[in-house]
Design an enzyme around this catalytic site. Structure first.
Site, PDB file in Angstrom:
ATOM      1  N   THR A 268       0.827  -1.205   0.000  1.00 45.25           N
ATOM      2  CA  THR A 268       0.000   0.000   0.000  1.00 45.25           C
ATOM      3  C   THR A 268       0.864   1.259   0.000  1.00 45.25           C
ATOM      4  OG1 THR A 268      -1.488   1.266   1.443  1.00 45.25           O
ATOM      5  CG2 THR A 268      -0.092  -0.323   2.535  1.00 45.25           C
ATOM      6  N   ASP A 269       0.285   2.349  -0.475  1.00 46.65           N
ATOM      7  CA  ASP A 269       0.987   3.646  -0.414  1.00 46.65           C
ATOM      8  C   ASP A 269       1.075   4.170   1.020  1.00 46.65           C
ATOM      9  OD1 ASP A 269      -1.701   4.335  -0.061  1.00 46.65           O
ATOM     10  OD2 ASP A 269      -1.751   5.815  -1.677  1.00 46.65           O
ATOM     11  N   GLU A 270       0.316   3.562   1.943  1.00 50.39           N
ATOM     12  CA  GLU A 270       0.327   4.058   3.332  1.00 50.39           C
ATOM     13  C   GLU A 270       1.667   3.849   4.016  1.00 50.39           C
ATOM     14  OE1 GLU A 270      -2.867   3.042   5.863  1.00 50.39           O
ATOM     15  OE2 GLU A 270      -4.355   3.243   4.282  1.00 50.39           O
TER      16      GLU A 270
ATOM     17  N   TYR B  92      -1.866  -0.762  11.182  1.00 51.26           N
ATOM     18  CA  TYR B  92      -2.012  -1.420   9.871  1.00 51.26           C
ATOM     19  C   TYR B  92      -0.828  -1.082   8.962  1.00 51.26           C
ATOM     20  CZ  TYR B  92      -3.304  -1.772   4.948  1.00 51.26           C
ATOM     21  OH  TYR B  92      -3.271  -2.017   3.592  1.00 51.26           O
TER      22      TYR B  92
ATOM     23  N   LYS C 184       2.245  -3.394   7.311  1.00 45.42           N
ATOM     24  CA  LYS C 184       2.468  -3.513   5.864  1.00 45.42           C
ATOM     25  C   LYS C 184       3.892  -3.066   5.522  1.00 45.42           C
ATOM     26  CE  LYS C 184       0.052  -4.634   3.043  1.00 45.42           C
ATOM     27  NZ  LYS C 184      -0.279  -5.980   2.490  1.00 45.42           N
TER      28      LYS C 184
ATOM     29  N   ASN D 270      -8.306   1.724  -3.356  1.00 42.07           N
ATOM     30  CA  ASN D 270      -9.146   1.040  -4.352  1.00 42.07           C
ATOM     31  C   ASN D 270     -10.624   1.237  -4.058  1.00 42.07           C
ATOM     32  OD1 ASN D 270      -7.483  -1.906  -5.572  1.00 42.07           O
ATOM     33  ND2 ASN D 270      -6.504  -0.161  -4.631  1.00 42.07           N
TER      34      ASN D 270
ATOM     35  N   LYS E  99     -21.090   9.769   6.725  1.00 44.60           N
ATOM     36  CA  LYS E  99     -20.295   9.994   7.941  1.00 44.60           C
ATOM     37  C   LYS E  99     -18.867  10.371   7.551  1.00 44.60           C
ATOM     38  CE  LYS E  99     -23.385   8.135  10.926  1.00 44.60           C
ATOM     39  NZ  LYS E  99     -24.573   8.073  10.043  1.00 44.60           N
TER      40      LYS E  99
HETATM   41  P1  NAD Z   1      -9.769  -7.415   2.359  1.00 41.94           P
HETATM   42  O1  NAD Z   1      -9.777  -7.167   3.822  1.00 41.94           O
HETATM   43  O2  NAD Z   1     -10.983  -7.101   1.549  1.00 41.94           O
HETATM   44  O3  NAD Z   1      -9.419  -8.945   2.070  1.00 41.94           O
HETATM   45  C1  NAD Z   1      -8.385  -9.619   2.731  1.00 41.94           C
HETATM   46  C2  NAD Z   1      -8.502 -11.101   2.411  1.00 41.94           C
HETATM   47  O4  NAD Z   1      -7.410 -11.769   3.077  1.00 41.94           O
HETATM   48  C3  NAD Z   1      -9.797 -11.732   2.938  1.00 41.94           C
HETATM   49  O5  NAD Z   1     -10.337 -12.608   1.968  1.00 41.94           O
HETATM   50  C4  NAD Z   1      -9.344 -12.500   4.180  1.00 41.94           C
HETATM   51  O6  NAD Z   1     -10.144 -13.637   4.471  1.00 41.94           O
HETATM   52  C5  NAD Z   1      -7.927 -12.888   3.781  1.00 41.94           C
HETATM   53  N1  NAD Z   1      -7.084 -13.132   4.966  1.00 41.94           N
HETATM   54  C6  NAD Z   1      -6.956 -12.336   6.061  1.00 41.94           C
HETATM   55  N2  NAD Z   1      -6.115 -12.908   6.950  1.00 41.94           N
HETATM   56  C7  NAD Z   1      -5.693 -14.071   6.387  1.00 41.94           C
HETATM   57  C8  NAD Z   1      -4.804 -15.088   6.810  1.00 41.94           C
HETATM   58  N3  NAD Z   1      -4.176 -15.031   7.994  1.00 41.94           N
HETATM   59  N4  NAD Z   1      -4.586 -16.138   5.983  1.00 41.94           N
HETATM   60  C9  NAD Z   1      -5.221 -16.224   4.772  1.00 41.94           C
HETATM   61  N5  NAD Z   1      -6.082 -15.296   4.341  1.00 41.94           N
HETATM   62  C10 NAD Z   1      -6.313 -14.225   5.129  1.00 41.94           C
HETATM   63  O7  NAD Z   1      -8.487  -6.616   1.806  1.00 41.94           O
HETATM   64  P2  NAD Z   1      -8.288  -5.840   0.430  1.00 41.94           P
HETATM   65  O8  NAD Z   1      -8.786  -4.454   0.583  1.00 41.94           O
HETATM   66  O9  NAD Z   1      -8.753  -6.693  -0.678  1.00 41.94           O
HETATM   67  O10 NAD Z   1      -6.690  -5.758   0.414  1.00 41.94           O
HETATM   68  C11 NAD Z   1      -5.923  -6.812  -0.168  1.00 41.94           C
HETATM   69  C12 NAD Z   1      -4.448  -6.441  -0.139  1.00 41.94           C
HETATM   70  O11 NAD Z   1      -4.244  -5.223  -0.852  1.00 41.94           O
HETATM   71  C13 NAD Z   1      -3.886  -6.194   1.254  1.00 41.94           C
HETATM   72  O12 NAD Z   1      -2.573  -6.716   1.288  1.00 41.94           O
HETATM   73  C14 NAD Z   1      -3.869  -4.679   1.389  1.00 41.94           C
HETATM   74  O13 NAD Z   1      -2.873  -4.278   2.283  1.00 41.94           O
HETATM   75  C15 NAD Z   1      -3.550  -4.279  -0.030  1.00 41.94           C
HETATM   76  N6  NAD Z   1      -4.002  -2.948  -0.452  1.00 41.94           N
HETATM   77  C16 NAD Z   1      -5.300  -2.569  -0.266  1.00 41.94           C
HETATM   78  C17 NAD Z   1      -5.735  -1.336  -0.760  1.00 41.94           C
HETATM   79  C18 NAD Z   1      -7.183  -0.895  -0.618  1.00 41.94           C
HETATM   80  O14 NAD Z   1      -7.517   0.219  -1.020  1.00 41.94           O
HETATM   81  N7  NAD Z   1      -8.082  -1.699  -0.085  1.00 41.94           N
HETATM   82  C19 NAD Z   1      -4.825  -0.495  -1.414  1.00 41.94           C
HETATM   83  C20 NAD Z   1      -3.493  -0.913  -1.565  1.00 41.94           C
HETATM   84  C21 NAD Z   1      -3.108  -2.150  -1.096  1.00 41.94           C
HETATM   85  O1  DAU Z   2      -4.125   3.853   0.542  1.00 44.60           O
HETATM   86  C1  DAU Z   2      -4.359   2.478   0.485  1.00 44.60           C
HETATM   87  C2  DAU Z   2      -5.168   2.036   1.683  1.00 44.60           C
HETATM   88  O2  DAU Z   2      -6.493   2.485   1.465  1.00 44.60           O
HETATM   89  C3  DAU Z   2      -5.130   0.543   1.908  1.00 44.60           C
HETATM   90  O3  DAU Z   2      -3.828   0.175   2.261  1.00 44.60           O
HETATM   91  C4  DAU Z   2      -6.099   0.108   3.008  1.00 44.60           C
HETATM   92  O4  DAU Z   2      -6.160  -1.302   3.081  1.00 44.60           O
HETATM   93  C5  DAU Z   2      -7.471   0.647   2.689  1.00 44.60           C
HETATM   94  O5  DAU Z   2      -8.374   0.336   3.726  1.00 44.60           O
HETATM   95  C6  DAU Z   2      -7.413   2.157   2.472  1.00 44.60           C
HETATM   96  O6  DAU Z   2      -7.072   2.842   3.703  1.00 44.60           O
HETATM   97  P1  DAU Z   2      -7.787   4.228   4.136  1.00 44.60           P
HETATM   98  O7  DAU Z   2      -7.643   4.363   5.590  1.00 44.60           O
HETATM   99  O8  DAU Z   2      -7.364   5.335   3.256  1.00 44.60           O
HETATM  100  O9  DAU Z   2      -9.314   3.845   3.691  1.00 44.60           O
HETATM  101  P2  DAU Z   2     -10.732   3.979   4.416  1.00 44.60           P
HETATM  102  O10 DAU Z   2     -11.740   3.464   3.443  1.00 44.60           O
HETATM  103  O11 DAU Z   2     -10.730   3.431   5.778  1.00 44.60           O
HETATM  104  O12 DAU Z   2     -10.894   5.570   4.522  1.00 44.60           O
HETATM  105  C7  DAU Z   2     -10.725   6.420   3.395  1.00 44.60           C
HETATM  106  C8  DAU Z   2     -10.776   7.862   3.887  1.00 44.60           C
HETATM  107  O13 DAU Z   2     -12.115   8.152   4.336  1.00 44.60           O
HETATM  108  C9  DAU Z   2      -9.887   8.154   5.084  1.00 44.60           C
HETATM  109  O14 DAU Z   2      -9.417   9.501   4.989  1.00 44.60           O
HETATM  110  C10 DAU Z   2     -10.818   8.015   6.289  1.00 44.60           C
HETATM  111  C11 DAU Z   2     -12.127   8.524   5.727  1.00 44.60           C
HETATM  112  N1  DAU Z   2     -13.371   7.953   6.280  1.00 44.60           N
HETATM  113  C12 DAU Z   2     -13.483   6.606   6.402  1.00 44.60           C
HETATM  114  C13 DAU Z   2     -14.669   6.046   6.860  1.00 44.60           C
HETATM  115  C14 DAU Z   2     -14.811   4.541   7.022  1.00 44.60           C
HETATM  116  C15 DAU Z   2     -14.449   8.806   6.581  1.00 44.60           C
HETATM  117  O15 DAU Z   2     -14.353  10.043   6.439  1.00 44.60           O
HETATM  118  N2  DAU Z   2     -15.612   8.255   7.019  1.00 44.60           N
HETATM  119  C16 DAU Z   2     -15.769   6.906   7.181  1.00 44.60           C
HETATM  120  O16 DAU Z   2     -16.861   6.476   7.564  1.00 44.60           O
END
Ligand code: NAD
Ligand code: DAU
Length: 335
Positions: A124-126, A151, A155, A181, A206
């Site tokens: 992640t970019d975080e 988190y 990562k 995403n 919210k």
């Molecule tokens: P998600 O929470 O939707 O899905 C995670 C999946 O991993 C689930 O299916 C869960 O059952 C599985 N999992 C969790 N713990 C496990 C374990 N111990 N063993 C096997 N499986 C396990 O997550 P996501 O949003 O799809 O993110 C997927 C990946 O992409 C992560 O590595 C996250 O850090 C990275 N990522 C997410 C975002 C985003 O915006 N969501 C952006 C950049 C990178």
């Molecule tokens: O940047 C990549 C990351 O993006 C991934 O690594 C993480 O897995 C993914 O969860 C996401 O992290 P964020 O913390 O940016 O995403 P989230 O959806 O939790 O929140 C997006 C933004 O919205 C953040 O600034 C917090 C804000 N937020 C979130 C929620 C749930 C709100 O303002 N209200 C809300 O109810």
């Protein structure tokens, strides 16, 4: 035709992993084994209609060497998506983040080291912390690591393990760090699905703090196509940042959703801010574009959000069971 490419995709029943599995299976001569623990964040349904002779689901934990080793031994390449992924959860209880994100990655790396398997690490970019709103620079492959939350710290730690295993043991690894995403099958705890489903339920959006925080949005299918290119043509040992020039502040995204759903511009409330809330993320994707020629297909966030709203409206059966419990956890924190 060459032999089937056998991929092991961890976390392939989650939001992004399942999109990647659908993308991979659409390519010729690819077989996917998914290793997923099926936590609260997983959805079997998201990959259930794919051809059974091309996709197999193994339920297991990436931190369990007994489950991981034979699957890595049988694969040509591993793509590691599995993680605990939600910042707010990591503030309430960091423990599963350490186990899955750090020990899970370590367990995979040790198996990859034993079997010499190609490995792609999803991150992640975080890991880069945050930027000021007016900073003209964006994150690049050279930005220093400065994670803020449990988190993002786990990562970041997992990325550093991969780099050390690549340098010290020569494992054939690549890493990608992607921005935020959105798209189908994203859990209702996350920002965009939470707002859409709350608004569909007649509630108010919210917004944390003032809504000035900026995220760099990318459609999940564009993340998948980028990972596919890196897996096929990326240079071993390299990191690639994935982003689609999608910066928007949270208030703006909420206002777009309100308008798409035909709500009033003030159908929102400001709620308790997230502790340590990162202000802004922004990706410079030049390396990925120049080296691999990758381009996003979704460049219009509003059009992408419109499709996403339609998708959630049509899939209430899927998100409804998780909604009340997720909202109860938020309410307990004043969010
Ligand atoms: P998600 O929470 O939707 O899905 C995670 C999946 O991993 C689930 O299916 C869960 O059952 C599985 N999992 C969790 N713990 C496990 C374990 N111990 N063993 C096997 N499986 C396990 O997550 P996501 O949003 O799809 O993110 C997927 C990946 O992409 C992560 O590595 C996250 O850090 C990275 N990522 C997410 C975002 C985003 O915006 N969501 C952006 C950049 C990178
Ligand atoms: O940047 C990549 C990351 O993006 C991934 O690594 C993480 O897995 C993914 O969860 C996401 O992290 P964020 O913390 O940016 O995403 P989230 O959806 O939790 O929140 C997006 C933004 O919205 C953040 O600034 C917090 C804000 N937020 C979130 C929620 C749930 C709100 O303002 N209200 C809300 O109810």
């Amino acid at each position: 035709r060459g032999p089937m490419q056998r991929l092991l995709v961890t976390g392939g029943a989650g939001f992004i992993g399942s999109a990647f599995v659908r993308h991979a299976v659409a390519q010729p001569d690819t077989h996917v084994t998914v290793l997923d623990k099926l936590t609260y964040a997983a959805t079997r349904e998201s990959i259930a209609d794919l051809p059974a002779d091309r996709v197999e689901l193994v339920v297991g934990d990436v931190a369990d060497p007994g489950a991981v080793d034979p699957l890595v031994a049988a694969a040509d390449a591993v793509v590691h998506f599995a993680a605990e992924s939600h910042n707010d959860n990591s503030l309430s209880d960091p423990s599963p983040f350490v186990t899955t994100n750090l020990v899970g990655t370590f367990t995979l790396l040790e198996a990859v080291r034993r079997h010499g398997t190609r490995y792609h690490h999803i991150s992640t970019d975080e890991v880069y912390g945050d930027l000021e709103l007016d900073d003209p620079e964006r994150f690049t492959e050279h930005t220093a690591y400065r994670p803020s939350s449990p988190y993002s710290a786990t990562k970041a730690g997992s990325d550093l393990l991969v780099r050390a295993w690549a340098r010290s043991f020569g494992i054939p690894a690549t890493i990608s760090n992607c921005s935020n995403n959105y798209g189908p099958w994203q859990h209702v705890e996350k920002f965009i699905p939470r707002q859409i489903t709350t608004l569909l339920d007649g509630g108010r959006a919210k917004v944390y703090g003032t809504g000035a925080n900026v995220r760099d949005w990318i459609h999940v299918d564009d993340h998948s196509s980028a990972v596919w290119e890196i897996l096929q043509r990326g240079r071993i040992g390299e990191t690639y940042l994935i982003g689609a020039d999608g910066e928007q502040d949270n208030l703006h995204v909420v206002r777009m959703l309100l308008s798409i759903l035909g709500k009033g511009a003030d159908d929102l409330e400001m709620v308790t801010d997230r502790a340590g809330h990162d202000l802004r993320y922004a990706i410079d994707p030049t390396k990925l574009r120049d080296e691999l020629g990758w381009r996003p297909r979704f460049s219009d966030l509003e059009a992408g959000l419109r499709d996403t709203v339609e998708w959630y409206a049509a899939h209430e059966d899927w998100w409804r069971p998780a909604k009340a419990e997720t909202e109860a956890a938020y309410a307990a924190r004043g969010q």
